[in-house]
Design a protein around this motif. Structure first.
Motif, mmCIF file in Angstrom:
data_model
loop_
_atom_site.group_PDB
_atom_site.id
_atom_site.type_symbol
_atom_site.label_atom_id
_atom_site.label_comp_id
_atom_site.label_asym_id
_atom_site.label_seq_id
_atom_site.Cartn_x
_atom_site.Cartn_y
_atom_site.Cartn_z
ATOM 1 N N ARG A 97 24.910 43.796 19.674
ATOM 2 C CA ARG A 97 23.968 44.879 20.386
ATOM 3 C C ARG A 97 24.590 45.488 21.600
ATOM 4 O O ARG A 97 24.224 46.690 22.017
ATOM 5 N N ARG A 98 25.120 44.648 22.493
ATOM 6 C CA ARG A 98 25.564 45.124 23.638
ATOM 7 C C ARG A 98 27.183 45.945 23.595
ATOM 8 O O ARG A 98 27.636 46.046 24.888
ATOM 9 N N ASP B 93 23.677 39.507 19.696
ATOM 10 C CA ASP B 93 23.689 39.981 20.830
ATOM 11 C C ASP B 93 24.717 40.747 21.149
ATOM 12 O O ASP B 93 25.088 41.763 22.104
ATOM 13 N N LEU C 80 15.731 48.176 17.858
ATOM 14 C CA LEU C 80 16.498 46.893 18.281
ATOM 15 C C LEU C 80 17.499 47.080 19.406
ATOM 16 O O LEU C 80 17.795 46.346 20.344
ATOM 17 N N ALA C 81 17.930 48.377 19.598
ATOM 18 C CA ALA C 81 18.626 48.757 20.820
ATOM 19 C C ALA C 81 17.838 49.156 21.959
ATOM 20 O O ALA C 81 18.633 49.181 23.136
ATOM 21 N N LEU D 79 25.203 47.584 15.357
ATOM 22 C CA LEU D 79 23.706 47.277 15.288
ATOM 23 C C LEU D 79 23.167 48.345 14.383
ATOM 24 O O LEU D 79 23.346 49.701 14.550
ATOM 25 N N ALA E 14 20.009 49.718 14.371
ATOM 26 C CA ALA E 14 18.974 49.636 15.555
ATOM 27 C C ALA E 14 17.484 49.877 14.899
ATOM 28 O O ALA E 14 16.550 49.334 15.578
#
Length: 424
Positions: free
Chosen positions: A26-27, A23, A104-105, A80, A82
Motif C-alpha cells: 500500500r505504501r 501495508d 484501500l489507498a 494494491l 485499491a
C-alpha cells in the motif's frame, strides 16, 4: 437500510504477516516484487509467497507487469488493488454531517453531506445517517460486502468503550446518544466511534507515505480548537479516548484580546479563536462578510447560527484568497495565536512535525499557515533545538470524515505488534 448484519467486528485479514505485506504494498505506489517485499518486511521468501498468494486470491493485490533487474529472471511487480475494499467515514459536525467513501489507498470515491439532525429524536438521527451511508455506497456502485465498516468522528467528549456521544458543547441536544451500536444495527456494518481530532490524526498517519508521520501534532480547527496527537506511530487517545482538548491553553492573544464584548479575556486559545467570535471581529475591522447581525448569540451557545458563521467564514476565505490586506492580516493574527498555543504542545512532547487542518482552517491557510509557522519557529519559549516542520493537511475540509474512514482501514490493514503476540 441494510437487511442483514455483516458482523459486529471489523473483518480480519487473518494474521500479522498479511497486514505487514499489504501495508508495504500500500505504501509503495510503484509496486514491489516478492524479493523486495521480503527485504522490506523481514519475512522469509516462502512466507511472502504464501501471503501474497492469499492476498491475490482475496483480490487485494494484483500482479502488474514485470521488471528486469540484473542478470536474474524478471521479477513480477505486485500492486494494491485499491477498489477491492472500501470504508465509510462520517463526520458529525454541529452544522453538517459529512460522509465519504474511501478505497484501500485512501482515495475519496464518493462524498455527501446532510444537515445535522437534532438528537431530540435519536431514532431520527440514526435513520438519517444510515440512509445517507447506504445511499453513498449505492451511488458509488460499490458492493456492500466490499465495505469493511464505518468510522464516525464526533466532537468530544465521547465514551469510546460504550460507543456513546456524551455531551458535545456545540451539540446541546446530543447527550448520551448511543451512536455506534445503533448505526451498526441500522446499516449492518461494523462501526467505530472516535473523537474528531483523533480521527483527523489517524487519517494523517494512515495516508502518510513517509517516516515523517512518526511523531506529530494535528492542530484541528473546526467549530472548536483541538489537537490530535501521534507518538511513535500511534495515536494518543488517553484513558477515556478524549485526549486533545487543548482549548484552555493560555496564549498571548495580541490584537484578538478582549474583543468584541470582552470575550476571550482570560487568554485561552479556544475562546479566542471560535469562528463565530472571529467573524464578528473581522467584520468590525472592515472585512466584507455581509450581514453579521444574524450571528448574534441568544443567551447560550445553542443560539449561534452555525450556518451563518460558515457563510461568513467563506467570505473571509474569499477575501484572503483575493489578497485583501485587512483579511490577510486578520487571518495571520489567528494563525499566530494558534502557533503560540502549539508551542506548548511541541515543548511538552518534543514533536518535530505540526499539521494544521480542519473545516475552518483551509480557507484562511494562505495567510494563517506562514504566521503560525513563524510563531512556532520564533517563539522565545520554544525548547526543542531541532527544526519543527509545519504543514497544512492535504485532506481538505473533510479531514475528519476522511480520518474516520481511515480508522476502519487502519484497524483492518495496519500491522499491530499486539496481533503478533496474540497470534502466538
Amino acid at each position: 437500510m441494510a437487511e442483514h448484519r455483516r458482523g459486529a467486528n471489523l473483518p480480519s485479514l487473518g494474521g500479522f504477516n498479511r497486514t505487514v505485506v499489504l501495508d508495504a504494498v500500500r505504501r509503495s505506489p510503484d509496486g514491489l516484487s516478492r524479493v523486495e517485499l521480503a527485504a522490506r518486511t523481514g519475512l522469509s521468501p516462502q512466507t511472502v509467497s504464501n501471503v501474497t498468494r492469499y492476498l491475490i486470491d482475496g483480490g487485494m493485490i494484483v500482479e502488474s507487469g514485470t521488471v528486469v533487474s540484473g542478470r536474474g529472471k524478471p521479477r513480477t511487480i505486485l500492486r494494491l488493488e485499491a477498489r477491492s475494499r472500501f470504508a465509510v467515514g462520517v463526520h458529525v459536525d454541529p452544522a453538517v454531517v459529512t460522509y465519504v467513501l474511501l478505497d484501500l489507498a485512501g482515495a475519496v470515491v464518493a462524498e455527501a453531506t446532510t444537515s445535522t439532525p437534532s438528537a431530540e429524536d435519536p431514532e431520527q438521527v440514526i435513520r438519517t445517517m444510515a440512509s445517507a451511508v447506504d445511499e453513498l455506497v449505492r451511488r458509488a456502485d460499490v458492493d456492500p460486502d466490499a465495505v469493511l465498516g464505518v468510522g464516525v468522528a464526533s466532537p468530544g467528549p465521547i465514551d469510546a468503550a460504550a460507543g456513546i456521544v456524551l455531551d458535545p458543547p456545540f451539540l446541546p441536544r446530543w447527550r448520551d446518544v448511543a451512536l455506534r451500536d445503533a448505526l451498526g444495527d441500522a446499516t449492518g456494518y461494523p462501526v467505530l466511534l472516535e473523537k474528531d481530532v483523533t480521527a483527523a490524526a489517524v487519517g494523517e498517519l494512515f495516508l502518510a507515505r513517509e517516516a515523517a508521520a512518526r511523531d506529530f501534532a494535528f492542530v484541528y480547527f473546526g467549530t472548536g480548537f483541538g489537537v490530535g496527537l501521534v507518538i511513535d506511530h500511534e495515536p494518543v487517545r488517553g484513558s477515556g479516548a478524549n485526549a486533545g482538548d487543548a482549548g484552555h491553553i493560555m496564549v498571548d492573544q495580541g490584537g484578538l484580546a478582549g474583543t468584541p464584548d470582552g470575550e476571550g479575556a482570560r487568554g485561552e486559545v479556544g475562546a479566542t479563536v471560535t469562528p463565530d467570535r472571529l467573524v464578528r471581529i473581522a467584520a468590525e475591522r472592515g472585512v466584507p462578510l455581509g450581514d453579521v447581525d444574524e450571528l448574534a448569540v441568544d443567551g447560550a451557545d445553542a443560539g449561534v447560527d452555525l450556518a451563518a458563521v460558515d457563510r461568513a467564514w467563506d467570505a473571509l476565505g474569499d477575501a484572503v484568497a483575493a489578497g485583501d490586506p485587512v483579511a490577510s492580516a486578520f487571518a495571520a493574527e489567528v494563525g499566530t495565536v494558534m502557533g503560540r498555543a502549539v508551542v506548548v504542545i511541541v515543548n511538552l512532547l518534543d514533536v518535530d512535525r505540526v499539521v494544521f487542518g480542519g473545516p475552518f482552517w483551509s480557507r484562511i491557510a494562505p495567510a494563517a499557515l506562514p504566521a503560525a509557522t513563524a510563531a512556532i519557529a520564533g517563539s522565545p519559549i520554544l525548547v526543542p533545538k531541532h527544526p519543527v516542520t509545519v504543514v497544512e493537511s492535504q485532506r481538505g475540509a473533510d479531514v475528519a470524515a476522511v480520518g474516520a474512514a481511515c480508522l476502519v482501514l487502519d484497524a483492518a490493514l495496519s500491522p499491530r505488534a499486539s496481533t503478533l503476540l496474540i497470534a502466538h
